[in-house]
Write a protein that holds these residues in place. Structure first.
Motif, short mmCIF file in Angstrom:
data_model
loop_
_atom_site.label_atom_id
_atom_site.label_comp_id
_atom_site.label_asym_id
_atom_site.label_seq_id
_atom_site.Cartn_x
_atom_site.Cartn_y
_atom_site.Cartn_z
N GLU A 11 -2.25 1.65 11.57
CA GLU A 11 -0.85 2.03 11.68
C GLU A 11 -0.28 1.58 13.02
N GLY A 12 0.91 0.99 12.97
CA GLY A 12 1.58 0.56 14.19
C GLY A 12 1.27 -0.86 14.61
N GLY A 16 1.79 -6.90 10.99
CA GLY A 16 1.46 -6.56 9.62
C GLY A 16 2.21 -7.42 8.62
N ASP A 18 5.03 -7.14 7.29
CA ASP A 18 6.47 -7.35 7.50
C ASP A 18 6.75 -8.39 8.57
N SER A 374 8.11 0.59 11.02
CA SER A 374 7.12 -0.38 11.48
C SER A 374 7.66 -1.18 12.66
N ARG A 375 6.80 -1.99 13.24
CA ARG A 375 7.20 -2.88 14.33
C ARG A 375 7.01 -4.33 13.92
#
Length: 388
Positions: A11-12, A16, A18, A374-375
């Motif tokens: 997570e984070g 990823g 995206d 998300s980042r």
């Protein structure tokens, strides 16, 4: 050797599904075979191998030593390839990022550097012209820029040799020659052009997405003492042309949809070709961080930039200049209103220094808000100063 990695990252993780930026890499077992990769977490997907395995129509575009053929293919192809890449994330064609060599991801056609931050321009104006208006009369009417040197754009991780040149302090009787004594950084954001435009075909604001493929971080190194002596009356030359460092990863423009934001309020009416009052929000909420030798010195906010990338592209082409695949343009130094948000040492020290010493390593990182909290990551840009 290629390997499987989990399709779900911690997570984070800013790299990823995206994000999925594109780069060019080689492996130790095939050092003479550069090909296109896609970053996913701490791994690189061999896009050419994955495309071949899945019988993709875009396999030839991805088995290339530079991104330019993919850039030239146009936005419908960019979107189709990105959609296919997302289906390859649970396959076997991954290499640990630590085990590959990254290369300059695209062949640079032309390079333009802008001066788009009102905060930066104001700060520099106060330093260089303390008894005059900080902003020049034209600054609020057009995106100021200059044509840079494409041949000295280098990939992140390339050492930067301290440049030689002339310099003259106000009290000196004549100029001297030698290594730059005031070597500086400029934290910037760059835009990579894919779809070309012929001469005498200006690109309007609404066509920005059709031409710009992706975004990367930039360090446009600056030799302040050389620059200050040479820049009147024609502007930057040897003080800027020795090196411009770019990230090894180009994050697709479409990845920043969630991070779109309105630019600062316009204080002067704009001519029609630059008037973005009815356009989609042209700013991008990218948060930069600059470190020297491991110490964070500043966090410049790209959302504060007065002139947008779409306006810069429109201005670059309004005079009839053509647009070529691989054209590259940078925002100019990113600076915000706070003293801890400036994008160069000139501003940070108010012109007094110290500047970069031999052996100093500069790292610029950045991210933007993505979907569902998300980042969206931008590949870091690094460079170490070595003596000339």
């Amino acid at each position: 050797m290629p390997e499987h990695i989990p399709s779900e990252l911690p997570e984070g993780d800013p790299f990823g599904a995206d994000t999925l930026p594109y780069g060019v890499f080689t492996t130790p077992d095939a050092p003479d075979h550069p090909r296109i990769g896609v970053r996913y977490g701490a791994h690189v997907l061999d896009a050419a191998a994955a495309a071949a395995e899945h019988g993709s129509a875009y396999a030839d575009l991805l088995d290339q030593p530079v991104l330019n053929p993919l850039l030239a293919a146009g936005r419908p192809v960019w979107q189709a390839v990105r959609a296919e890449v997302r289906t390859w994330l649970d396959g076997p064609h991954f290499h640990p990022l630590s085990e590959v060599t990254l290369h300059l991801p695209f062949e640079v056609a032309d390079y333009v550097d802008f001066y788009a931050s009102e905060h930066h321009a104001t700060n520099v104006g106060r330093i260089f012209r303390p008894n005059a208006e900080a902003l020049t009369p034209n600054w609020k009417h057009l995106p100021i820029g200059y044509h840079g040197r494409a041949g000295t754009v280098v990939v992140s991780g390339t050492d930067v040799v301290r440049p030689l040149g002339q310099r003259k302090a106000p009290a000196d009787e004549r100029p001297s020659f030698g290594p730059c004594a005031k070597l500086d950084i400029e934290a910037e954001v760059g835009f990579v052009v894919g779809t070309p435009a012929p001469a005498n075909t200006p690109v309007p604001l609404g066509d920005f997405r059709e031409h710009v493929f992706g975004v990367c971080l930039v360090n446009d190194w600056s030799a302040r003492d050389i620059q200050q002596w040479e820049y009147v009356p024609l502007g930057p030359f040897l003080g800027k042309s020795f090196a411009t460092s770019v990230s090894a990863w180009i994050t697709p423009l479409d990845a920043f949809d969630t991070a779109r934001t309105a630019p600062p309020e316009r204080t002067h009416p704009l001519l029609p070709y630059l008037d973005d009052s009815a356009a989609e929000p042209g700013g991008i909420d990218i948060r930069l961080e600059v470190s020297i030798n491991g110490e964070v010195i500043t966090r410049p906010p790209f959302a504060s930039m007065y002139w947008t990338a779409a306006q810069q592209l429109a201005h670059m082409t309004i005079n009839g200049a053509s647009l070529r695949t691989g054209d590259f343009y940078a925002s100019g130094t990113v600076s915000g209103p706070g003293e801890d948000q400036v994008g160069c040492l000139l501003e940070l020290t108010k012109g007094k220094g110290p500047y970069l010493a031999d052996g100093d390593e500069v790292v610029i990182t950045g991210w933007a808000p993505g979907p569902n909290g998300s980042r969206i990551g931008l590949g870091e840009v690094t460079g170490r100063i070595i003596a000339g």
